[in-house]
Write a protein that holds these residues in place. Structure first.
Motif, PDB file in Angstrom:
ATOM      1  N   MET A 139       0.851  -1.176   0.000  1.00  0.00           N
ATOM      2  CA  MET A 139       0.000   0.000   0.000  1.00  0.00           C
ATOM      3  C   MET A 139       0.898   1.240   0.000  1.00  0.00           C
ATOM      4  O   MET A 139       1.913   1.270   0.674  1.00  0.00           O
ATOM      5  N   ARG A 151       1.180   8.222  -6.688  1.00  0.00           N
ATOM      6  CA  ARG A 151      -0.152   7.614  -6.659  1.00  0.00           C
ATOM      7  C   ARG A 151      -0.478   6.907  -5.337  1.00  0.00           C
ATOM      8  O   ARG A 151      -0.689   5.689  -5.305  1.00  0.00           O
ATOM      9  N   GLU A 161      -2.535   5.568  -2.094  1.00  0.00           N
ATOM     10  CA  GLU A 161      -3.894   5.075  -1.855  1.00  0.00           C
ATOM     11  C   GLU A 161      -4.468   5.694  -0.585  1.00  0.00           C
ATOM     12  O   GLU A 161      -5.683   5.736  -0.411  1.00  0.00           O
ATOM     13  N   GLN A 216      -9.286   9.546  -5.019  1.00  0.00           N
ATOM     14  CA  GLN A 216     -10.091   8.318  -5.009  1.00  0.00           C
ATOM     15  C   GLN A 216      -9.836   7.408  -3.811  1.00  0.00           C
ATOM     16  O   GLN A 216     -10.633   6.534  -3.526  1.00  0.00           O
ATOM     17  N   GLY A 217      -8.730   7.568  -3.103  1.00  0.00           N
ATOM     18  CA  GLY A 217      -8.415   6.698  -1.977  1.00  0.00           C
ATOM     19  C   GLY A 217      -8.945   7.232  -0.658  1.00  0.00           C
ATOM     20  O   GLY A 217      -9.872   8.034  -0.617  1.00  0.00           O
ATOM     21  N   ASN A 251     -14.962   9.511   1.466  1.00  0.00           N
ATOM     22  CA  ASN A 251     -13.637   8.926   1.692  1.00  0.00           C
ATOM     23  C   ASN A 251     -12.809   9.710   2.709  1.00  0.00           C
ATOM     24  O   ASN A 251     -11.660   9.376   2.962  1.00  0.00           O
ATOM     25  N   TYR A 278      -9.726   0.305   5.860  1.00  0.00           N
ATOM     26  CA  TYR A 278      -9.651   0.616   4.429  1.00  0.00           C
ATOM     27  C   TYR A 278      -8.954  -0.506   3.675  1.00  0.00           C
ATOM     28  O   TYR A 278      -9.421  -0.953   2.620  1.00  0.00           O
ATOM     29  N   ASP A 279      -7.853  -0.991   4.220  1.00  0.00           N
ATOM     30  CA  ASP A 279      -7.085  -2.047   3.563  1.00  0.00           C
ATOM     31  C   ASP A 279      -7.919  -3.325   3.452  1.00  0.00           C
ATOM     32  O   ASP A 279      -7.913  -3.988   2.411  1.00  0.00           O
ATOM     33  N   ARG A 315     -10.506  -2.795   0.770  1.00  0.00           N
ATOM     34  CA  ARG A 315      -9.818  -2.795  -0.519  1.00  0.00           C
ATOM     35  C   ARG A 315      -9.513  -4.218  -0.950  1.00  0.00           C
ATOM     36  O   ARG A 315      -9.739  -4.594  -2.100  1.00  0.00           O
TER      37      ARG A 315
END
Length: 139
Positions: free
Chosen positions: A1, A46, A48, A75-76, A103, A122-123, A126
């Protein structure tokens, strides 16, 4: 992550990073002491998960709006980590921007365990989403 920490206090950056690496040893963590990292590095890195201090008091309000616009499009998971009460921050975001995106999570610096819990939740979500998507594409 991949995670990114945006905090104007260096000692806070180091503390958060140490705690995160202890719990998520395989994660990549990038850090900066200003919110403009969102414009220069975040698109390349990028992340998350974004962890940021809500008060970057030395930045102008117009610049703050640019940063918030970028955050609203992220988006994360966004964790706003602040010494102020979570209710104060949520009310402030709602008052300034009319809404709090789904979010966004607000966590008090007085309760660092909640920061980790939000990332774990969250993880897990996901991973579940990834597993469901993989299972449906295999059929």
């Amino acid at each position: 992550m991949k995670m990114m920490i945006l905090e104007d206090e260096t000692s806070q950056i180091e503390t958060i990073k140490r705690v995160l690496l202890n719990k998520f040893p395989c994660s990549e963590i990038d850090c900066a002491n200003n919110p403009y990292y969102l414009f220069s590095t975040a698109p390349i890195f990028r992340p998350e998960v974004l962890i940021l201090d809500y008060n970057f008091s030395h930045y102008k309000i117009t610049e703050e709006k640019q940063v918030m616009r970028r955050l609203f499009n992220f988006q994360g998971l966004i964790l706003i980590y602040s010494i102020h009460s979570t209710k104060e921050i949520i009310d402030d975001i709602r008052g300034r921007y009319g809404m709090v995106p789904a979010n966004f999570r607000v966590v008090s610096k007085r309760e660092p365990v909640k920061l980790i819990k939000e990332i774990i939740d969250y993880d897990n979500k996901r991973k579940e989403g990834f597993c469901v998507a993989m299972a449906s594409s295999i059929k």
